[in-house]
Design a protein around this motif. Structure first.
Motif, PDB file in Angstrom:
ATOM      1  N   HIS A   1       0.810  -1.113   0.046  1.00  0.00           N
ATOM      2  CA  HIS A   1       0.145   0.197  -0.035  1.00  0.00           C
ATOM      3  C   HIS A   1       0.909   1.158   0.091  1.00  0.00           C
ATOM      4  CE1 HIS A   1      -3.687  -2.089   0.120  1.00  0.00           C
ATOM      5  NE2 HIS A   1      -3.293  -2.701   1.412  1.00  0.00           N
ATOM      6  N   LEU A   2       2.155   1.163   0.577  1.00  0.00           N
ATOM      7  CA  LEU A   2       2.783   2.439   0.288  1.00  0.00           C
ATOM      8  C   LEU A   2       4.433   2.394  -0.014  1.00  0.00           C
ATOM      9  CD1 LEU A   2       2.846   5.473   1.391  1.00  0.00           C
ATOM     10  CD2 LEU A   2       3.427   4.802   3.763  1.00  0.00           C
ATOM     11  N   PHE A   3       5.045   1.513   0.679  1.00  0.00           N
ATOM     12  CA  PHE A   3       6.506   1.368   0.708  1.00  0.00           C
ATOM     13  C   PHE A   3       7.174   1.125  -0.758  1.00  0.00           C
ATOM     14  CE2 PHE A   3       6.818   0.129   5.555  1.00  0.00           C
ATOM     15  CZ  PHE A   3       6.370   1.480   5.987  1.00  0.00           C
ATOM     16  N   ASP A   4       6.168   0.309  -1.411  1.00  0.00           N
ATOM     17  CA  ASP A   4       7.018  -0.111  -2.774  1.00  0.00           C
ATOM     18  C   ASP A   4       6.420   1.024  -3.800  1.00  0.00           C
ATOM     19  OD1 ASP A   4       8.061  -2.200  -2.143  1.00  0.00           O
ATOM     20  OD2 ASP A   4       6.357  -3.858  -3.048  1.00  0.00           O
ATOM     21  N   HIS A   5       5.969   2.212  -3.496  1.00  0.00           N
ATOM     22  CA  HIS A   5       5.369   3.000  -4.330  1.00  0.00           C
ATOM     23  C   HIS A   5       5.840   4.488  -3.967  1.00  0.00           C
ATOM     24  CE1 HIS A   5       2.730  -0.158  -5.304  1.00  0.00           C
ATOM     25  NE2 HIS A   5       2.291  -0.110  -4.101  1.00  0.00           N
ATOM     26  N   VAL A   6       6.769   4.652  -2.888  1.00  0.00           N
ATOM     27  CA  VAL A   6       7.247   6.126  -2.667  1.00  0.00           C
ATOM     28  C   VAL A   6       8.668   5.647  -2.411  1.00  0.00           C
ATOM     29  CG1 VAL A   6       5.019   6.922  -1.614  1.00  0.00           C
ATOM     30  CG2 VAL A   6       6.533   5.722  -0.276  1.00  0.00           C
ATOM     31  N   ASP A   7       9.358   6.846  -2.324  1.00  0.00           N
ATOM     32  CA  ASP A   7      10.874   6.803  -2.125  1.00  0.00           C
ATOM     33  C   ASP A   7      11.482   6.733  -0.943  1.00  0.00           C
ATOM     34  OD1 ASP A   7      10.061   9.316  -1.813  1.00  0.00           O
ATOM     35  OD2 ASP A   7      11.745  10.308  -2.614  1.00  0.00           O
ATOM     36  N   ILE A   8      10.816   6.155   0.126  1.00  0.00           N
ATOM     37  CA  ILE A   8      11.202   5.948   1.450  1.00  0.00           C
ATOM     38  C   ILE A   8      12.491   4.926   1.543  1.00  0.00           C
ATOM     39  CG2 ILE A   8       9.900   3.800   2.132  1.00  0.00           C
ATOM     40  CD1 ILE A   8       9.280   5.426   4.987  1.00  0.00           C
ATOM     41  N   ASP A   9      13.492   5.157   2.214  1.00  0.00           N
ATOM     42  CA  ASP A   9      14.598   4.680   2.589  1.00  0.00           C
ATOM     43  C   ASP A   9      14.178   3.269   3.398  1.00  0.00           C
ATOM     44  OD1 ASP A   9      16.876   3.374   3.417  1.00  0.00           O
ATOM     45  OD2 ASP A   9      18.105   5.148   3.331  1.00  0.00           O
ATOM     46  N   PRO A  10      14.248   2.219   2.826  1.00  0.00           N
ATOM     47  CA  PRO A  10      13.791   0.852   3.631  1.00  0.00           C
ATOM     48  C   PRO A  10      14.430   0.571   4.885  1.00  0.00           C
ATOM     49  CG  PRO A  10      14.419   0.261   1.316  1.00  0.00           C
ATOM     50  CD  PRO A  10      14.884   1.806   1.475  1.00  0.00           C
ATOM     51  N   ARG A  11      15.541   1.410   5.206  1.00  0.00           N
ATOM     52  CA  ARG A  11      16.102   1.380   6.473  1.00  0.00           C
ATOM     53  C   ARG A  11      15.353   2.242   7.707  1.00  0.00           C
ATOM     54  NH1 ARG A  11      22.119   3.276   4.622  1.00  0.00           N
ATOM     55  NH2 ARG A  11      20.684   4.436   3.434  1.00  0.00           N
ATOM     56  N   ASN A  12      14.777   3.141   6.820  1.00  0.00           N
ATOM     57  CA  ASN A  12      13.634   4.159   7.784  1.00  0.00           C
ATOM     58  C   ASN A  12      12.372   3.781   7.779  1.00  0.00           C
ATOM     59  OD1 ASN A  12      16.155   5.591   8.256  1.00  0.00           O
ATOM     60  ND2 ASN A  12      15.575   7.026   6.153  1.00  0.00           N
ATOM     61  N   ALA A  13      11.957   2.557   7.336  1.00  0.00           N
ATOM     62  CA  ALA A  13      10.669   2.289   7.439  1.00  0.00           C
ATOM     63  C   ALA A  13      10.675   0.899   8.239  1.00  0.00           C
ATOM     64  CB  ALA A  13      10.082   1.767   5.972  1.00  0.00           C
ATOM     65  N   HIS A  14      10.130   1.239   9.500  1.00  0.00           N
ATOM     66  CA  HIS A  14      10.286   0.122  10.612  1.00  0.00           C
ATOM     67  C   HIS A  14       8.852  -0.499  10.954  1.00  0.00           C
ATOM     68  CE1 HIS A  14      14.188   1.902  11.814  1.00  0.00           C
ATOM     69  NE2 HIS A  14      13.681   3.165  11.541  1.00  0.00           N
ATOM     70  N   LEU A  15       8.992  -1.889  10.998  1.00  0.00           N
ATOM     71  CA  LEU A  15       7.992  -2.552  11.730  1.00  0.00           C
ATOM     72  C   LEU A  15       8.328  -3.347  12.787  1.00  0.00           C
ATOM     73  CD1 LEU A  15       7.011  -2.552   8.220  1.00  0.00           C
ATOM     74  CD2 LEU A  15       5.197  -3.708   9.411  1.00  0.00           C
ATOM     75  N   PRO A  16       7.766  -3.842  13.880  1.00  0.00           N
ATOM     76  CA  PRO A  16       8.222  -4.838  14.631  1.00  0.00           C
ATOM     77  C   PRO A  16       8.354  -6.117  14.076  1.00  0.00           C
ATOM     78  CG  PRO A  16       6.026  -3.906  15.514  1.00  0.00           C
ATOM     79  CD  PRO A  16       6.198  -3.401  14.307  1.00  0.00           C
ATOM     80  N   ASN A  17       9.498  -6.850  14.389  1.00  0.00           N
ATOM     81  CA  ASN A  17       9.932  -7.985  13.735  1.00  0.00           C
ATOM     82  C   ASN A  17       9.161  -9.287  14.377  1.00  0.00           C
ATOM     83  OD1 ASN A  17      10.649 -10.381  12.780  1.00  0.00           O
ATOM     84  ND2 ASN A  17      12.957 -10.033  13.197  1.00  0.00           N
ATOM     85  N   GLY A  18       7.697  -9.990  13.870  1.00  0.00           N
ATOM     86  CA  GLY A  18       7.217 -10.744  14.606  1.00  0.00           C
ATOM     87  C   GLY A  18       8.065 -12.347  14.704  1.00  0.00           C
ATOM     88  N   MET A  19       9.013 -12.186  14.023  1.00  0.00           N
ATOM     89  CA  MET A  19       9.692 -13.441  13.692  1.00  0.00           C
ATOM     90  C   MET A  19      10.880 -13.364  14.554  1.00  0.00           C
ATOM     91  SD  MET A  19       7.928 -15.598  12.033  1.00  0.00           S
ATOM     92  CE  MET A  19       9.090 -16.666  11.382  1.00  0.00           C
ATOM     93  N   ALA A  20      11.227 -12.307  15.338  1.00  0.00           N
ATOM     94  CA  ALA A  20      12.278 -12.368  16.013  1.00  0.00           C
ATOM     95  C   ALA A  20      12.554 -13.501  17.166  1.00  0.00           C
ATOM     96  CB  ALA A  20      12.514 -11.172  17.095  1.00  0.00           C
ATOM     97  N   PRO A  21      13.559 -14.182  17.507  1.00  0.00           N
ATOM     98  CA  PRO A  21      13.708 -15.357  18.357  1.00  0.00           C
ATOM     99  C   PRO A  21      13.383 -14.866  19.793  1.00  0.00           C
ATOM    100  CG  PRO A  21      15.844 -14.459  17.368  1.00  0.00           C
ATOM    101  CD  PRO A  21      14.821 -13.739  16.677  1.00  0.00           C
ATOM    102  N   ASP A  22      13.617 -13.529  20.148  1.00  0.00           N
ATOM    103  CA  ASP A  22      13.139 -13.117  21.304  1.00  0.00           C
ATOM    104  C   ASP A  22      12.346 -11.970  21.345  1.00  0.00           C
ATOM    105  OD1 ASP A  22      12.980 -11.936  23.805  1.00  0.00           O
ATOM    106  OD2 ASP A  22      14.991 -12.339  24.648  1.00  0.00           O
ATOM    107  N   LEU A  23      10.761 -12.459  21.534  1.00  0.00           N
ATOM    108  CA  LEU A  23      10.051 -10.959  21.190  1.00  0.00           C
ATOM    109  C   LEU A  23      10.054 -10.068  22.107  1.00  0.00           C
ATOM    110  CD1 LEU A  23       6.936 -13.394  19.930  1.00  0.00           C
ATOM    111  CD2 LEU A  23       8.542 -12.095  18.515  1.00  0.00           C
ATOM    112  N   ASP A  24      10.269 -10.458  23.161  1.00  0.00           N
ATOM    113  CA  ASP A  24      10.291  -9.493  24.224  1.00  0.00           C
ATOM    114  C   ASP A  24      11.551  -8.558  24.301  1.00  0.00           C
ATOM    115  OD1 ASP A  24       8.096 -10.170  25.690  1.00  0.00           O
ATOM    116  OD2 ASP A  24       9.243 -11.667  26.803  1.00  0.00           O
TER     117      ASP A  24
END
Ligand code: GLP
Length: 235
Positions: A87-110
């Protein structure tokens, strides 16, 4: 609270997109908090359309999404990572390093929650956060009973929220947990815009309007915020 009512979800989306783009124009290095769900799709569509004309809109913008499912790979069509790309990131010039989401696959979620909260702080804190509203009053994935001072954390989704999002997991494996910014994290945003559209929200709107502030109804925490706008679509 500043309440604004719109005849349609389309006009609400136009206005929300206008608020977002105006904020970016004012501060091209802004830090935004961003929502997922059906409600903001129209806002993102309009933002993308505008940014096609002026393709440096997001060059210096930083974004933090409110939430992500736990245990769902980023590439899964139902993940919020996929949603944001589509819906957004693929269509605008945001630097992927600046587009953050929590990583739901992190080995330690806390530990991931602590990292995310810290990343928001290090970016200078959220300047403007857009929110959707769950039918039970949830914001992000802060379900009823969430403490108002909570930071980013792992939460268990209620059966009603899982049912509302089941269509994005047609294989039937609707996630049971998620990482969400806490209500405390959200309230620290310097400005908040709550978007309310879609069926089944009337009761939640009435409850919010009543002004009763209770942890049983997470969105009521927003009454504590000094710079909140609520946009409601009537259709
Ligand atoms: C999900 C999201 C929320 C969103 C809510 C409402 O549960 N985690 O952030 O606000 O759904 O979704 P919709 O806009 O589809 O009604």
């Amino acid at each position: 609270m500043n309440w604004q009512t719109f005849a349609s979800a389309a006009s609400l989306s136009d206005h929300a997109a206008h608020l977002l783009l105006r904020a970016v124009q004012k501060n091209p290095r802004i830090v935004l908090g961003l929502p997922t769900g059906r409600t903001p799709v129209g806002m993102y569509e309009r933002v993308v359309r505008e940014c096609e004309r002026e393709y440096h809109c997001f060059r210096d913008v930083t974004t933090f999404n409110l939430d992500e499912y736990a245990g769902v790979p980023r590439e899964h069509p139902g993940s919020y990572f996929t949603y944001m790309k589509q819906h957004l990131f693929d269509h605008v010039d945001i630097d992927p390093r600046n587009a953050h989401l929590p990583n739901g696959m992190a080995p330690d979620l806390d530990a991931e929650c602590v990292r995310y909260e810290k990343a928001i702080r290090e970016a200078g804190g959220l300047a403007l956060t857009f929110l959707g509203l769950g039918r039970n009053g949830h914001i992000g994935f802060n379900e009823p009973g969430s403490p108002f001072d909570a930071c980013t954390r792992v939460v268990t989704l209620t059966p009603s929220t899982r049912a509302a999002n089941a269509e994005f997991f047609p294989e039937g494996n609707v996630p049971e947990r998620a990482i969400t910014m806490g209500i405390g994290t959200i309230l620290e945003s310097r400005e908040i815009v709550l978007l309310v559209a879609g069926s089944g929200k009337q009761e939640a709107i009435e409850r919010l309007r009543s002004g009763e502030v209770t942890e049983d109804f997470p969105a009521s925490a927003l009454w504590k915020h000094p710079n909140l706008t609520v946009l409601i679509a009537q259709d």
